[in-house]
Design a protein around this motif. Structure first.
Motif, PDB file in Angstrom:
ATOM      1  N   LEU A 174      -4.102  19.364  -2.339  1.00  0.00           N
ATOM      2  CA  LEU A 174      -3.986  19.708  -3.757  1.00  0.00           C
ATOM      3  C   LEU A 174      -4.619  18.640  -4.642  1.00  0.00           C
ATOM      4  CD1 LEU A 174      -2.563  21.984  -5.421  1.00  0.00           C
ATOM      5  CD2 LEU A 174      -0.604  20.454  -5.623  1.00  0.00           C
ATOM      6  N   TYR A 175      -4.715  17.408  -4.136  1.00  0.00           N
ATOM      7  CA  TYR A 175      -5.085  16.272  -4.981  1.00  0.00           C
ATOM      8  C   TYR A 175      -6.548  15.895  -4.838  1.00  0.00           C
ATOM      9  CZ  TYR A 175      -0.087  15.823  -5.602  1.00  0.00           C
ATOM     10  OH  TYR A 175       1.212  16.076  -5.913  1.00  0.00           O
ATOM     11  N   CYS A 176      -7.166  15.613  -5.992  1.00  0.00           N
ATOM     12  CA  CYS A 176      -8.536  15.113  -5.988  1.00  0.00           C
ATOM     13  C   CYS A 176      -8.568  13.591  -5.955  1.00  0.00           C
ATOM     14  CB  CYS A 176      -9.294  15.619  -7.221  1.00  0.00           C
ATOM     15  SG  CYS A 176      -8.749  14.863  -8.771  1.00  0.00           S
ATOM     16  N   THR A 177      -7.418  12.961  -6.135  1.00  0.00           N
ATOM     17  CA  THR A 177      -7.346  11.515  -6.226  1.00  0.00           C
ATOM     18  C   THR A 177      -7.034  10.929  -4.860  1.00  0.00           C
ATOM     19  OG1 THR A 177      -6.249  11.951  -8.343  1.00  0.00           O
ATOM     20  CG2 THR A 177      -6.394   9.662  -7.641  1.00  0.00           C
ATOM     21  N   PRO A 178      -7.868  10.049  -4.312  1.00  0.00           N
ATOM     22  CA  PRO A 178      -7.558   9.462  -3.006  1.00  0.00           C
ATOM     23  C   PRO A 178      -6.285   8.640  -3.044  1.00  0.00           C
ATOM     24  CG  PRO A 178      -9.541   8.472  -3.954  1.00  0.00           C
ATOM     25  CD  PRO A 178      -9.138   9.573  -4.865  1.00  0.00           C
ATOM     26  N   GLU A 179      -5.503   8.730  -1.993  1.00  0.00           N
ATOM     27  CA  GLU A 179      -4.221   8.022  -1.937  1.00  0.00           C
ATOM     28  C   GLU A 179      -4.409   6.521  -2.104  1.00  0.00           C
ATOM     29  OE1 GLU A 179      -0.402   7.567   1.101  1.00  0.00           O
ATOM     30  OE2 GLU A 179      -1.994   9.012   1.522  1.00  0.00           O
ATOM     31  N   GLU A 180      -5.491   5.990  -1.574  1.00  0.00           N
ATOM     32  CA  GLU A 180      -5.723   4.549  -1.632  1.00  0.00           C
ATOM     33  C   GLU A 180      -5.881   4.049  -3.063  1.00  0.00           C
ATOM     34  OE1 GLU A 180      -8.280   1.203   0.837  1.00  0.00           O
ATOM     35  OE2 GLU A 180      -8.974   3.283   0.778  1.00  0.00           O
ATOM     36  N   ALA A 181      -6.263   4.929  -3.979  1.00  0.00           N
ATOM     37  CA  ALA A 181      -6.441   4.513  -5.369  1.00  0.00           C
ATOM     38  C   ALA A 181      -5.132   4.072  -6.003  1.00  0.00           C
ATOM     39  CB  ALA A 181      -7.047   5.649  -6.187  1.00  0.00           C
ATOM     40  N   GLY A 182      -4.005   4.525  -5.459  1.00  0.00           N
ATOM     41  CA  GLY A 182      -2.710   4.137  -6.009  1.00  0.00           C
ATOM     42  C   GLY A 182      -2.118   2.889  -5.383  1.00  0.00           C
ATOM     43  N   THR A 183      -2.846   2.240  -4.471  1.00  0.00           N
ATOM     44  CA  THR A 183      -2.316   1.074  -3.765  1.00  0.00           C
ATOM     45  C   THR A 183      -3.105  -0.193  -4.058  1.00  0.00           C
ATOM     46  OG1 THR A 183      -3.678   1.462  -1.790  1.00  0.00           O
ATOM     47  CG2 THR A 183      -1.563   2.585  -1.895  1.00  0.00           C
ATOM     48  N   VAL A 184      -4.035  -0.153  -4.989  1.00  0.00           N
ATOM     49  CA  VAL A 184      -4.827  -1.343  -5.309  1.00  0.00           C
ATOM     50  C   VAL A 184      -3.921  -2.387  -5.960  1.00  0.00           C
ATOM     51  CG1 VAL A 184      -6.935   0.021  -5.537  1.00  0.00           C
ATOM     52  CG2 VAL A 184      -5.555  -0.429  -7.550  1.00  0.00           C
ATOM     53  N   PRO A 185      -4.345  -3.657  -6.004  1.00  0.00           N
ATOM     54  CA  PRO A 185      -3.411  -4.733  -6.383  1.00  0.00           C
ATOM     55  C   PRO A 185      -2.821  -4.643  -7.779  1.00  0.00           C
ATOM     56  CG  PRO A 185      -5.329  -5.634  -5.257  1.00  0.00           C
ATOM     57  CD  PRO A 185      -5.611  -4.190  -5.483  1.00  0.00           C
ATOM     58  N   SER A 186      -3.530  -4.079  -8.748  1.00  0.00           N
ATOM     59  CA  SER A 186      -2.996  -4.073 -10.114  1.00  0.00           C
ATOM     60  C   SER A 186      -2.865  -2.649 -10.640  1.00  0.00           C
ATOM     61  CB  SER A 186      -3.901  -4.881 -11.049  1.00  0.00           C
ATOM     62  OG  SER A 186      -5.045  -4.145 -11.413  1.00  0.00           O
ATOM     63  N   ARG A 187      -1.889  -2.465 -11.528  1.00  0.00           N
ATOM     64  CA  ARG A 187      -1.648  -1.155 -12.126  1.00  0.00           C
ATOM     65  C   ARG A 187      -2.834  -0.724 -12.980  1.00  0.00           C
ATOM     66  NH1 ARG A 187       0.719   0.635 -17.041  1.00  0.00           N
ATOM     67  NH2 ARG A 187       1.986   2.522 -16.844  1.00  0.00           N
ATOM     68  N   ALA A 188      -3.400  -1.643 -13.770  1.00  0.00           N
ATOM     69  CA  ALA A 188      -4.518  -1.298 -14.637  1.00  0.00           C
ATOM     70  C   ALA A 188      -5.713  -0.807 -13.818  1.00  0.00           C
ATOM     71  CB  ALA A 188      -4.916  -2.504 -15.484  1.00  0.00           C
ATOM     72  N   ALA A 189      -6.006  -1.500 -12.700  1.00  0.00           N
ATOM     73  CA  ALA A 189      -7.122  -1.089 -11.851  1.00  0.00           C
ATOM     74  C   ALA A 189      -6.847   0.264 -11.204  1.00  0.00           C
ATOM     75  CB  ALA A 189      -7.388  -2.149 -10.782  1.00  0.00           C
ATOM     76  N   ALA A 190      -5.594   0.493 -10.786  1.00  0.00           N
ATOM     77  CA  ALA A 190      -5.254   1.767 -10.149  1.00  0.00           C
ATOM     78  C   ALA A 190      -5.467   2.929 -11.110  1.00  0.00           C
ATOM     79  CB  ALA A 190      -3.804   1.739  -9.671  1.00  0.00           C
ATOM     80  N   LEU A 191      -4.990   2.795 -12.350  1.00  0.00           N
ATOM     81  CA  LEU A 191      -5.150   3.887 -13.312  1.00  0.00           C
ATOM     82  C   LEU A 191      -6.618   4.117 -13.631  1.00  0.00           C
ATOM     83  CD1 LEU A 191      -2.176   3.177 -15.764  1.00  0.00           C
ATOM     84  CD2 LEU A 191      -2.265   4.772 -13.845  1.00  0.00           C
ATOM     85  N   TYR A 192      -7.421   3.056 -13.689  1.00  0.00           N
ATOM     86  CA  TYR A 192      -8.855   3.211 -13.954  1.00  0.00           C
ATOM     87  C   TYR A 192      -9.520   3.999 -12.819  1.00  0.00           C
ATOM     88  CZ  TYR A 192     -13.668   1.941 -15.180  1.00  0.00           C
ATOM     89  OH  TYR A 192     -15.000   1.995 -15.523  1.00  0.00           O
ATOM     90  N   VAL A 193      -9.239   3.603 -11.586  1.00  0.00           N
ATOM     91  CA  VAL A 193      -9.864   4.281 -10.438  1.00  0.00           C
ATOM     92  C   VAL A 193      -9.414   5.739 -10.381  1.00  0.00           C
ATOM     93  CG1 VAL A 193      -9.998   4.348  -7.923  1.00  0.00           C
ATOM     94  CG2 VAL A 193     -10.144   2.160  -9.109  1.00  0.00           C
ATOM     95  N   GLN A 194      -8.123   5.993 -10.594  1.00  0.00           N
ATOM     96  CA  GLN A 194      -7.633   7.369 -10.563  1.00  0.00           C
ATOM     97  C   GLN A 194      -8.284   8.208 -11.657  1.00  0.00           C
ATOM     98  OE1 GLN A 194      -3.460   6.493 -10.810  1.00  0.00           O
ATOM     99  NE2 GLN A 194      -3.206   6.289  -8.597  1.00  0.00           N
ATOM    100  N   LEU A 195      -8.553   7.593 -12.791  1.00  0.00           N
ATOM    101  CA  LEU A 195      -9.204   8.309 -13.881  1.00  0.00           C
ATOM    102  C   LEU A 195     -10.647   8.651 -13.523  1.00  0.00           C
ATOM    103  CD1 LEU A 195      -8.797   9.392 -16.743  1.00  0.00           C
ATOM    104  CD2 LEU A 195      -9.532   7.173 -17.622  1.00  0.00           C
TER     105      LEU A 195
END
Length: 550
Positions: A174-195
């Motif tokens: 269902l998801y277009c966002t790779p799971e690994e994008a939510g495990t990067v070291p910082s929250r700001a970087a994770a939201l950027y990659v998911q976007l």
């Protein structure tokens, strides 16, 4: 029927081969389009069977709520090596404890099976890790018919060092966002990659976030960095300014491809402004799936008024203290209501409404009364302790014998320097009234604290509230304007007014903080959780104090 059976068998074999260690699908989801379609088709077929089973389980459990809770209690006590089958004996022997207002570091979520195997297992069991998501997927598909399209959902969430379960975790296609994008070291970087990955998919049907603040901050990244995001889309690369482990960057960029047309569309829509931008960037968007617990109301309102204007919001689950407790079966309702599922957690209730003073005596799930407010008590999964969670719920009505509830307030988020008791949701309304009296001002965010948390630095004055706000549209406020908040509190809370007139509570001290201060606070906060409006620890208080500009 034979052909369908052969197709299912072939799909299962393909799934097993893809998911074996070292198999073609073990490298982070590099499925070709046909493999993705087959995998999604198979999961939907099994989902249809699982839904019927779980609906049946839910009806049976809710029709015999008392017996369902007793069976659950027996399982919990069995884990602890105890045998107290009578809930009354259990409550008598195990005293109530109170959970800390902040709690500790959240434990890492367990690894969860995904795809048809998880859905097939859910046909035979009614445990909450499977029943909740299956019911949610069924509701979503009924109300929003295209919401279960493959790669049709973008997810925004982050947890330090691990991936939090998505709402629809049994259906990963269902998801277009790779799971690994939510495990990067910082929250700001994770939201950027998911976007970035969300913007690639023009045909999105749903936006999903663990909390309203996460979606709010992700779309805030769009505000601040849309030109850089467009460049990333055009090049098929992530910005070199983004701090990512080299291996993570390489794997994520391997899933991207240059898309100059989509980059141009992003630039065109962002230059038009932000009202309704989500619907313009994703024309087939149907729903925003987001948790909006107490404390997150401000972010939900901001999204509805601007970026997500015109889109329905659906909050699927109610949980507390890390436990999943209820499911929202009525997405069309404007105010979320949750059916407390009797097989998910052993719940007790302390009367918390008017006239509820006296020694704490709990009532069971099957004995609560419609229209009454209760503080939630949960039994730990080891069966050894009963814990007051500090969440107050109101019983709206019943489904069979099970209550349908709505969250009311968090007791830990009550301001009280003299026992006056100002709940967070009512303080928020008073603050909004005061902001409306400041010409041109718009409330972006806020927190508050009791002066005792500051210690000697609060001065030798009477105890008072320290309030920190981020505003848009004004740079400063006069002392008379700042005092409007104290006046609103006196008008809204007679007990507070009495203490103010006596001089035993001092006037509110209002501070303006720099733009982006609260986003930085959330980025630095650690484990994800609802925004704490009343700060109880010095570290976040000192952080926000360091951002005061007036």
């Amino acid at each position: 029927m034979l052909l369908v059976g052969l197709a299912v068998a072939l799909a299962l074999l393909l799934w097993a081969w893809r998911c074996r260690p070292g198999g073609a699908g073990s490298g982070g989801g590099r499925w070709g389009p046909w493999g993705l379609v087959l995998r999604h088709w198979l999961a939907l077929r099994v989902l249809g069977r699982a839904v019927g089973c779980q609906r049946w389980h839910l009806e049976q459990a809710s029709a015999a709520a008392r017996r369902s809770q007793e069976r659950l209690l027996l399982r919990l006590l069995g884990r602890a090596g105890a045998a107290e089958p009578d809930p009354g004996v259990f409550r008598e022997r195990r005293p109530l404890a109170r959970r800390g207002s902040q709690g500790g570091e959240a434990p890492a979520p367990p690894a969860l099976p995904t795809g048809p195997w998880a859905l097939l297992r859910s046909c035979c069991t009614a445990d909450s890790p499977l029943q909740g998501p299956v019911l949610y997927l069924d509701i979503l598909s009924r109300v929003f018919p295209e919401a279960l399209s493959p790669r049709g959902t973008a997810r925004f969430s982050w947890a330090r060092g691990c991936s939090l379960p998505a709402a629809a975790w049994p259906l990963p296609t269902l998801y277009c966002t790779p799971e690994e994008a939510g495990t990067v070291p910082s929250r700001a970087a994770a939201l950027y990659v998911q976007l970035v990955f969300a913007l690639r998919e023009r045909a999105l049907r749903a936006l999903e976030a663990g909390l309203a603040s996460e979606l709010y901050d992700a779309l805030g990244v769009l505000h601040a960095s849309w030109e850089g995001l467009a460049q990333d889309l055009a090049l098929g690369k992530l910005s070199p300014r983004l701090e990512l482990p080299e291996g993570t960057r390489r794997r994520l960029e391997g899933l991207l491809a240059p898309d100059a047309a989509r980059a141009a569309e992003l630039r065109a829509e962002c230059t038009r402004g932000w009202d309704g931008v989500a619907q313009r960037l994703w024309p087939r968007l149907q729903v925003v799936v987001v948790a909006e617990p107490s404390g997150e109301q401000l972010y939900g309102e901001a999204l509805r008024e601007s970026e997500c204007r015109g889109l329905p919001f659906y909050c699927p689950f109610y949980g507390a203290a890390g436990a999943l407790l209820g499911v929202n079966l009525w997405p069309e309702q404007p105010d979320p209501r949750y059916l407390l599922c009797p097989g998910w957690a052993f719940c007790e209730f302390l009367p918390a409404g008017p006239g509820a003073e006296g020694p704490p005596e709990t009532v069971l799930l099957a004995d609560v009364e419609q229209g009454q407010e209760y503080e939630l008590v949960l039994t730990a999964q080891d069966g050894l302790s009963r814990c007051r969670i500090g969440e107050v719920l109101k019983v709206a009505e019943f489904h069979n014998q099970c209550p349908i509830v709505g969250p009311v307030r968090r007791l830990s988020q009550t301001l009280s320097v003299r026992g006056e008791g100002v709940p967070e949701e009512r303080f928020y309304r008073s603050l909004c009234r005061a902001v409306a009296m400041w010409p041109g001002a718009r409330l972006v965010d806020y927190v508050c604290a009791e002066s005792s948390l500051l210690g000697a630095s609060s001065g030798a004055c009477a105890p008072h509230y320290q309030v920190f706000v981020e505003l848009r549209g004004v740079r400063d406020l006069s002392e008379a304007q700042r005092y409007k908040l104290d006046q609103c509190l006196q008008e809204d809370f007679p007990v507070y007014k009495t203490f103010r007139l006596k001089g035993s509570i001092g006037p509110v001290r209002l501070h303006l903080v720099a733009a982006g201060a609260f986003r930085e606070l959330r980025d630095a906060a650690g484990p994800p959780g609802p925004m704490a409006r009343v700060l109880r620890e010095r570290r976040p208080l000192h952080f926000i104090q360091s951002r005061v500009v007036s």
